[in-house]
Design a protein around this motif. Structure first.
Motif, PDB file in Angstrom:
ATOM      1  N   ALA A   8       0.606  -1.197  -0.099  1.00 17.14           N
ATOM      2  CA  ALA A   8       0.395   0.039  -0.247  1.00 17.14           C
ATOM      3  C   ALA A   8       0.814   1.120   0.116  1.00 17.14           C
ATOM      4  O   ALA A   8       1.825   0.942   0.639  1.00 17.14           O
ATOM      5  CB  ALA A   8      -0.969  -0.049   1.116  1.00 17.14           C
ATOM      6  N   TYR A  32      -9.769   0.995  -6.213  1.00 15.39           N
ATOM      7  CA  TYR A  32      -8.676   0.560  -5.002  1.00 15.39           C
ATOM      8  C   TYR A  32      -9.013   0.181  -3.401  1.00 15.39           C
ATOM      9  O   TYR A  32     -10.088   0.670  -3.196  1.00 15.39           O
ATOM     10  CB  TYR A  32      -7.725   1.550  -4.863  1.00 15.39           C
ATOM     11  CG  TYR A  32      -6.854   1.810  -6.310  1.00 15.39           C
ATOM     12  CD1 TYR A  32      -6.095   1.286  -6.308  1.00 15.39           C
ATOM     13  CD2 TYR A  32      -7.442   3.149  -7.101  1.00 15.39           C
ATOM     14  CE1 TYR A  32      -4.906   1.719  -7.691  1.00 15.39           C
ATOM     15  CE2 TYR A  32      -6.157   3.735  -7.873  1.00 15.39           C
ATOM     16  CZ  TYR A  32      -5.491   2.550  -7.770  1.00 15.39           C
ATOM     17  OH  TYR A  32      -5.341   2.784  -9.253  1.00 15.39           O
ATOM     18  N   ARG A  85      -0.144  -3.264   4.686  1.00 13.02           N
ATOM     19  CA  ARG A  85      -0.268  -2.468   3.374  1.00 13.02           C
ATOM     20  C   ARG A  85      -0.085  -3.663   2.217  1.00 13.02           C
ATOM     21  O   ARG A  85       0.020  -3.083   1.269  1.00 13.02           O
ATOM     22  CB  ARG A  85       1.719  -2.877   3.978  1.00 13.02           C
ATOM     23  CG  ARG A  85       2.509  -1.214   4.395  1.00 13.02           C
ATOM     24  CD  ARG A  85       4.180  -1.032   4.859  1.00 13.02           C
ATOM     25  NE  ARG A  85       3.975   0.244   4.747  1.00 13.02           N
ATOM     26  CZ  ARG A  85       4.287   1.564   4.545  1.00 13.02           C
ATOM     27  NH1 ARG A  85       3.945   1.281   2.529  1.00 13.02           N
ATOM     28  NH2 ARG A  85       4.682   2.495   4.870  1.00 13.02           N
ATOM     29  N   PHE A 121      -4.436  -3.648   1.589  1.00 10.62           N
ATOM     30  CA  PHE A 121      -5.045  -2.373   0.830  1.00 10.62           C
ATOM     31  C   PHE A 121      -3.499  -1.787  -0.226  1.00 10.62           C
ATOM     32  O   PHE A 121      -2.496  -2.009  -0.188  1.00 10.62           O
ATOM     33  CB  PHE A 121      -4.857  -1.094   1.624  1.00 10.62           C
ATOM     34  CG  PHE A 121      -6.296  -1.641   2.855  1.00 10.62           C
ATOM     35  CD1 PHE A 121      -7.539  -0.739   2.676  1.00 10.62           C
ATOM     36  CD2 PHE A 121      -5.700  -1.985   4.178  1.00 10.62           C
ATOM     37  CE1 PHE A 121      -8.252  -1.919   3.666  1.00 10.62           C
ATOM     38  CE2 PHE A 121      -6.790  -2.691   5.168  1.00 10.62           C
ATOM     39  CZ  PHE A 121      -7.896  -2.289   5.314  1.00 10.62           C
ATOM     40  N   ASP A 122      -4.619  -1.062  -1.092  1.00  7.46           N
ATOM     41  CA  ASP A 122      -3.810  -0.041  -2.154  1.00  7.46           C
ATOM     42  C   ASP A 122      -3.388   0.386  -1.612  1.00  7.46           C
ATOM     43  O   ASP A 122      -2.295   1.620  -1.820  1.00  7.46           O
ATOM     44  CB  ASP A 122      -4.572   0.304  -3.269  1.00  7.46           C
ATOM     45  CG  ASP A 122      -4.954  -2.159  -3.981  1.00  7.46           C
ATOM     46  OD1 ASP A 122      -4.288  -2.334  -4.018  1.00  7.46           O
ATOM     47  OD2 ASP A 122      -6.080  -1.843  -4.552  1.00  7.46           O
TER      48      ASP A 122
END
Length: 299
Positions: free
Chosen positions: A4, A34, A144, A147-148
């Protein structure tokens, strides 16, 4: 393995559009497909209230979460949550992370996102001994990888919460007005960031300065006459600031205007169908942000 991009939104001064930028940035990224996490580390928790009202229509769900210590405070608290209650309330096992599902609005489907809700009592719970807990939470929950983008809304002051937020960040955005106090605030911020960037071995990068809450104008430059002297003064400092923070500091071309007609309503621009230009500017700003991230990651 994806990692992320973690972006902190900060300024040393309140009332500069920090909540507006954080919320609209997160929603626009979610709309682009996203996976987005918002972390509200500001004890005023305006971003939290805004997003809960937008997605659920009220703050009732937030109040339930807060009552059972399922806010950002739980990350810094030594008291462990009651897992049975948490599971009943959230159907998740990610501690303070709450996920808004997609929701049907009047004429569009709003993509969901996740949030670590803020908490007013957080301000009295943070000290040096708890400073590593957010970083540890990121690692243990593999945020991390989950998620983006992670958007962190920081407090409007420099203290442990802001420092902790930057420790887990890759980038930071600086929203600001163009007034007599803007240069002073960013000068103070630059001095603090200089130490933080050095402590992080130069890994923390500036994405840029976003001019917020400007007077609407028909001027070709997009900047009203009364704002121009402050813009010139502020931008004359960017070269020095770039040296201090070991990263290029530049203004974004897209500016966000103050629309008096919505001053007392939601700061989520998608809700204001009568003013499509508000959402268009957020989309243009996000395009700029994405381009700057790509450039910095190529270096």
């Amino acid at each position: 393995m994806k990692q992320a991009k973690v972006i902190s939104v900060l300024n040393m001064k309140g009332g500069v559009g920090k909540t507006t930028l954080s919320c609209n940035l997160a929603i626009e990224l979610a709309d682009r497909g996203y996976k987005v996490l918002v972390v509200d580390s500001d004890p005023q928790f305006n971003t939290t209230q805004t997003l809960f009202k937008y997605y659920t229509g009220s703050v009732d769900k937030y109040n339930d979460l807060r009552e059972h210590n399922l806010t950002i405070k739980s990350i810094f608290s030594s008291n462990h949550r009651n897992s049975d209650i948490a599971q009943e309330l959230t159907s998740q096992d990610n501690n303070a992370i709450y996920t808004f599902e997609d929701v049907q609005k009047s004429d569009f489907t709003q993509k969901g996102l996740s949030i670590i809700p803020g908490d007013l009592s957080l301000i009295v719970d943070i000290n040096a001994s708890t400073a590593d807990r957010l970083k540890a939470f990121f690692y243990k929950q593999k945020l991390r990888e989950q998620f983006d983008f992670i958007v962190i809304d920081c407090p409007p002051t420099w203290g442990e919460l802001t420092s902790i937020s930057l420790t887990v960040s890759d980038y930071y955005l600086i929203p600001t007005k163009l007034d007599e106090f803007s240069t002073i605030g960013i000068t103070i911020l630059s001095q603090q960031l200089s130490e933080k960037v050095a402590a992080m071995e130069g890994k923390l990068k500036c994405l840029g300065v976003v001019y917020m809450m400007l007077n609407e104008t028909t001027a070709e430059s997009g900047i009203a006459r009364r704002n121009r002297p402050f813009k010139k003064t502020l931008e004359s400092y960017f070269t020095e600031m770039s040296d201090e923070v070991n990263s290029s500091v530049n203004q974004f071309q897209t500016v966000i205007y103050n629309k008096q007609a919505i001053a007392t309503s939601s700061v989520i621009y998608k809700t204001h169908e009568k003013y499509p230009e508000l959402l268009e500017r957020i989309q243009e700003l996000v395009n700029e942000i994405m381009t700057r991230i790509e450039v910095k990651e190529e270096v």
